[in-house]
Design an enzyme around this catalytic site. Structure first.
Site, PDB file in Angstrom:
ATOM      1  N   HIS A   1       0.815  -1.223   0.000  1.00  0.00           N
ATOM      2  CA  HIS A   1       0.000   0.000   0.000  1.00  0.00           C
ATOM      3  C   HIS A   1       0.845   1.267   0.000  1.00  0.00           C
ATOM      4  O   HIS A   1       1.942   1.288   0.538  1.00  0.00           O
ATOM      5  CB  HIS A   1      -0.889   0.050   1.244  1.00  0.00           C
ATOM      6  CG  HIS A   1      -1.760  -1.151   1.417  1.00  0.00           C
ATOM      7  ND1 HIS A   1      -2.056  -1.664   2.650  1.00  0.00           N
ATOM      8  CD2 HIS A   1      -2.405  -1.929   0.514  1.00  0.00           C
ATOM      9  CE1 HIS A   1      -2.849  -2.710   2.507  1.00  0.00           C
ATOM     10  NE2 HIS A   1      -3.075  -2.895   1.223  1.00  0.00           N
TER      11      HIS A   1
ATOM     12  N   LYS B   1       6.032   6.039   7.722  1.00  0.00           N
ATOM     13  CA  LYS B   1       5.510   5.162   8.769  1.00  0.00           C
ATOM     14  C   LYS B   1       6.648   4.602   9.613  1.00  0.00           C
ATOM     15  O   LYS B   1       7.655   4.138   9.074  1.00  0.00           O
ATOM     16  CB  LYS B   1       4.737   3.980   8.155  1.00  0.00           C
ATOM     17  CG  LYS B   1       3.501   4.392   7.411  1.00  0.00           C
ATOM     18  CD  LYS B   1       2.813   3.183   6.803  1.00  0.00           C
ATOM     19  CE  LYS B   1       1.559   3.609   6.050  1.00  0.00           C
ATOM     20  NZ  LYS B   1       0.920   2.463   5.385  1.00  0.00           N
TER      21      LYS B   1
ATOM     22  N   TYR C   1       1.857   1.287  14.342  1.00  0.00           N
ATOM     23  CA  TYR C   1       2.659   2.214  13.543  1.00  0.00           C
ATOM     24  C   TYR C   1       2.193   3.651  13.681  1.00  0.00           C
ATOM     25  O   TYR C   1       1.028   3.933  13.902  1.00  0.00           O
ATOM     26  CB  TYR C   1       2.701   1.793  12.079  1.00  0.00           C
ATOM     27  CG  TYR C   1       1.377   1.660  11.370  1.00  0.00           C
ATOM     28  CD1 TYR C   1       0.958   2.621  10.462  1.00  0.00           C
ATOM     29  CD2 TYR C   1       0.559   0.558  11.569  1.00  0.00           C
ATOM     30  CE1 TYR C   1      -0.244   2.494   9.774  1.00  0.00           C
ATOM     31  CE2 TYR C   1      -0.636   0.415  10.891  1.00  0.00           C
ATOM     32  CZ  TYR C   1      -1.030   1.396   9.990  1.00  0.00           C
ATOM     33  OH  TYR C   1      -2.220   1.265   9.322  1.00  0.00           O
TER      34      TYR C   1
ATOM     35  N   ASP D   1      -6.402  -6.254  -2.057  1.00  0.00           N
ATOM     36  CA  ASP D   1      -4.968  -6.456  -2.253  1.00  0.00           C
ATOM     37  C   ASP D   1      -4.659  -7.445  -3.378  1.00  0.00           C
ATOM     38  O   ASP D   1      -3.559  -7.431  -3.930  1.00  0.00           O
ATOM     39  CB  ASP D   1      -4.303  -6.913  -0.952  1.00  0.00           C
ATOM     40  CG  ASP D   1      -4.133  -5.776   0.043  1.00  0.00           C
ATOM     41  OD1 ASP D   1      -4.392  -4.612  -0.317  1.00  0.00           O
ATOM     42  OD2 ASP D   1      -3.738  -6.052   1.193  1.00  0.00           O
TER      43      ASP D   1
END
Length: 182
Positions: A64, A73, A133, A172
């Protein structure tokens, strides 16, 4: 209190970060983020959002990225283990299309900083994994992009066990390849 060890991953801005862990007979203590320690290590990103997810063994999430509102991130695992992957999508980058992967676990306490302009994904290695995260920008639902996890042009070497059935979301499974995205 604690300092961090920062290791470059051979791509500009991509780092494995190892915080100092203090153990005693009660267990352990670790600062997972300390702005001063990060700044002393040359890491000056500002985080605006924290996220956490739980996934079972064989779940593969990704790859992603955000298109107009890219996110850096800082990822880590608080329970279990994952194989975490970043793919450089920065136009003009010397490492465009290259990937880097690292095992993150509750045991090793490593963190992975993935800067803006990278795609990100992970494969759960343990029976369950809790993944936490920090992000440098907010999530914008209509801005998500992705690459198919097994794009041969990227060639990620996922540690998939023989005969293992992966659990991949419908979304996905439909992402395009690197050459189609750019």
């Amino acid at each position: 209190m604690g300092k961090i060890k920062v290791t470059s991953c051979g791509m500009e801005g991509l780092y494995v970060i190892e915080p100092t862990v203090f153990y005693d007979e009660r267990g352990y203590f670790v600062e997972t983020y300390n702005q001063k320690d990060f700044e002393e290590a040359g890491l000056t990103m500002v985080f605006v959002q924290d996220n956490q997810s739980m996934s079972v063994k064989g779940v593969l999430r990704g790859l992603h990225y955000q298109k107009q509102y890219p996110q850096g991130k800082l990822v880590r695992v608080v329970k279990g283990a994952v194989f975490d992957v970043a793919v450089d999508l920065r136009a003009g980058s010397a490492t465009y299309g290259k990937w880097y992967g690292v095992e993150l676990s509750a045991e090793n306490k490593k963190q992975f900083y993935i800067p803006e302009g990278f795609a990100h994904g992970f494969l759960v290695l343990s029976e369950e994994a809790e993944f936490a995260y920090k992000c440098t920008d907010f999530y914008h639902p209509g801005d998500e992009g992705g690459l198919i996890w097994n794009d041969p042009a990227i060639g990620v070497k996922w540690p998939i066990e023989d005969g293992q059935q992966l659990i991949i979301s419908e979304k996905d499974q439909k992402w395009g390849r690197l050459k189609e995205e750019r």
